[in-house]
Design a protein around this motif. Structure first.
Motif, PDB file in Angstrom:
ATOM      1  N   ASN A  70       0.770  -1.411  -0.120  1.00  0.00           N
ATOM      2  CA  ASN A  70      -0.112  -0.087   0.049  1.00  0.00           C
ATOM      3  C   ASN A  70       0.931   1.309  -0.198  1.00  0.00           C
ATOM      4  O   ASN A  70       0.534   2.274  -0.417  1.00  0.00           O
ATOM      5  N   GLN A  71       1.991   1.234   0.707  1.00  0.00           N
ATOM      6  CA  GLN A  71       2.835   2.416   0.850  1.00  0.00           C
ATOM      7  C   GLN A  71       3.441   2.683  -0.389  1.00  0.00           C
ATOM      8  O   GLN A  71       3.900   4.039  -0.834  1.00  0.00           O
ATOM      9  N   VAL A  72       3.438   2.039  -1.419  1.00  0.00           N
ATOM     10  CA  VAL A  72       4.013   2.307  -2.974  1.00  0.00           C
ATOM     11  C   VAL A  72       2.755   2.267  -4.167  1.00  0.00           C
ATOM     12  O   VAL A  72       3.478   2.149  -5.153  1.00  0.00           O
ATOM     13  N   LYS A  73       1.746   2.383  -3.732  1.00  0.00           N
ATOM     14  CA  LYS A  73       0.680   2.254  -4.631  1.00  0.00           C
ATOM     15  C   LYS A  73       0.274   3.670  -4.991  1.00  0.00           C
ATOM     16  O   LYS A  73      -0.048   4.486  -4.225  1.00  0.00           O
ATOM     17  N   LYS A  74      -0.051   3.765  -6.307  1.00  0.00           N
ATOM     18  CA  LYS A  74      -0.702   5.042  -6.700  1.00  0.00           C
ATOM     19  C   LYS A  74      -2.102   4.708  -7.730  1.00  0.00           C
ATOM     20  O   LYS A  74      -1.470   4.414  -8.935  1.00  0.00           O
TER      21      LYS A  74
END
Length: 561
Positions: free
Chosen positions: A166-170
């Motif tokens: 989740n921390q590297v999703k866009k």
């Protein structure tokens, strides 16, 4: 940097073999996908999976005192880089290096505002920088590449720990890859000067009340026997927060909340994420710390010293208890022997509240470490082949099943792998840190498998894996502490917010954090009454906290539809 060194050394020994989730060593999967959709398909692999001609992958990293080289090698010329080129047809080239993490991340950040080239692959451990890189358009969306080239066992690891992504999703984009650590390696246990307990005829504390009794004795009954009142009960750090990987105090608050600890976001009874530091029960924890500080039980400089600095009072024999990771007996706590050779350390479970409530600091499964990729990088097939090969170490398969490189971090003695470098055929005072030469700066882990090994070995299990054998050469008390760490897994309190900092967090988060640390310190020191906590909560909410909570829960809802 010493912290990273000891985490590296110990974490090599805390992984376990995972059965049934590997398709061999994964190289067939990567090779068979050489014509799959995605970039990198122009790279030619021979029948052994080696790229011909060799391709180059550029990177950058901090290379500090935690790196140990032998045979005249360095970060650019070493046994790992030689193996990578000869075995995989991948040439690793460092564009630049720094001596520490701060300078490294500063140089990366400058790349966002200059024409400096980003490396092909690079680690980021700064949450704000991760967010900026995601917005910059300079990093690669690897979502299709992951599906095309990651081996089955790598996919399974990320499927089982999908929240980390989740921390590297866009949106639908995947703009980086979390690099896993053990996930349970920095959780605290209670370390106590057992020789002090024995001298004063005390039992180890199991509750907060008993903890207070032991602190009083360590402060007022001359446990070191020097005839001077120069000791106190408990070492802790409050400079960077009140939930820490070392010199921790989170369990005091957890004894009153049963769940929430300062500095973390966790799910409340209504299903939304709440900020631990502003929960009502935190006031009771602060009140107890204020009481203990007034009685002289705590380090007088607790708010001014960081996590490592706070251990010095324990190492120097000034305090008798500290909450620190199970491996801290090696470093830094083991240094207490330099002050007092007769000192005896013993690990115990963290004290609980009178009603059994408990919670403790719990590290991220990737400690904020993310691998990101230059948007122009065209060899993701090679990267995922390489990543799977490095994971041979943790799965105990392939070239690295016994260790990374014979004569560097292990040796074969009488037909068996030996991990004590002093017993190598060519003895080494310290093994080479070849596990750190790779693109990930360390051994990427199988999350949450580590402390289970310690529990298994502590309870008399037969050593059947490399991880078990590596544990066997460690100090028995550290093995016991690792088992206690595993047994306390039920009180872990990891943050459930893993996204990039929200807009309000980026604009107001630093000021709110400063206000929090200053208020907590003033309360503990007795410069403010305990009721100052109530006005702090009101200020935190009105000065941006409520908006941050709203934004975080919007994120939480988006990743948990």
């Amino acid at each position: 940097m010493k912290k990273n060194k000891w985490i590296a050394l110990v974490m090599i020994g805390v992984m376990t073999t995972v059965i049934g989730c590997s398709s061999g060593n994964g190289s067939d999967n990567a090779g068979n996908n050489s014509n799959a959709t995605g970039e990198g398909t122009e790279s030619a692999q021979n029948a052994d999976g080696k790229f011909e001609p060799p391709i180059t992958i550029t990177t950058a990293r901090p290379v500090g005192s935690d790196y140990t080289f032998i045979n005249g090698e360095d970060i650019n010329n070493n046994v790992h880089n030689k193996w990578t080129k000869e075995k995989l047809g991948i040439e690793i080239k460092d564009l630049w290096n720094t001596t520490d993490n701060g300078a490294y991340h500063t140089k990366l950040r400058l790349s966002l505002t200059t024409q400096d080239q980003l490396p092909d692959v690079f680690i980021v451990q700064d949450q704000n920088l991760i967010a900026d890189l995601i917005q910059s358009g300079k990093v690669k969306d690897i979502s299709k590449d992951f599906e095309a080239y990651a081996s089955d066992r790598i996919k399974k690891l990320y499927e089982e720990n999908s929240a980390s992504l989740n921390q590297v999703k866009k949106g639908e984009q995947l703009l980086g890859l979390p690099i896993f650590s053990a996930g349970d390696g920095t959780n605290p246990v209670l370390w106590v000067r057992q020789d002090w307990l024995d001298k004063l005829n005390l039992k180890a504390p199991t509750t907060i009340e008993e903890f207070e009794t032991v602190m009083d004795a360590f402060t007022n009954q001359d446990p070191d026997g020097n005839g001077t009142k120069d000791t106190f009960g408990f070492s802790l750090s409050g400079r960077n927060g009140f939930s820490n990987w070392m010199s921790d105090v989170s369990f005091i608050f957890g004894a009153y909340t049963g769940k929430f600890i300062p500095g973390t976001w966790q799910q409340g009874s209504d299903g939304t994420l709440k900020y631990g530091s502003v929960q009502p029960e935190i006031k009771s924890g602060l009140g107890k710390l204020q009481e203990w500080y007034k009685k002289g039980y705590l380090d007088p400089e607790l708010a001014a010293i960081d996590e490592v600095k706070a251990t010095e009072s324990f190492i120097q024999g000034k305090s008798g208890m500290i909450a620190a990771p199970f491996w801290a007996m090696g470093w830094p706590l083991g240094d207490v022997k330099g002050t007092n050779p007769d000192a005896k350390l013993r690990a115990y479970p963290l004290p609980t509240g009178s009603d059994g409530k408990s919670a403790r600091y719990t590290g991220y499964i990737n400690e904020g470490k993310v691998m990101m990729f230059n948007k122009d990088f065209k060899h993701m097939d090679a990267f995922f082949l390489y990543m799977d090969k490095i994971y041979d170490n943790q799965f105990e398969t392939g070239d690295f099943k016994d260790g990374f490189f014979e004569g560097y971090d292990y040796a074969i003695v009488d037909g068996k792998p030996e991990y004590d470098s002093k017993k190598f055929p060519t003895p080494l005072e310290a093994a080479a840190s070849s596990s750190k030469y790779n693109l990930f700066w360390n051994v990427p882990a199988i999350p949450f498998q580590g402390s289970a090994n310690y529990d298994y070995m502590f309870n008399g299990g037969e050593p059947t894996t490399r991880a078990h054998k590596e544990i066997m050469i460690q100090d028995p008390e550290m093995v016991r502490a690792g088992a206690l760490n595993y047994q306390m897994a039920g009180i872990n309190a990891p943050t459930e917010f893993l996204g990039a900092p929200t807009e309000t967090m980026r604009n107001k988060g630093d000021n709110l954090k400063t206000m929090e640390l200053e208020t907590f310190a003033k309360i503990i020191y007795g410069n403010e009454s305990i009721d100052k906590f109530d006005s702090f909560v009101a200020d935190w909410k009105s000065k941006g906290g409520d908006q941050i909570e709203k934004e975080i829960n919007e994120w939480y809802k988006s990743v948990n539809p």
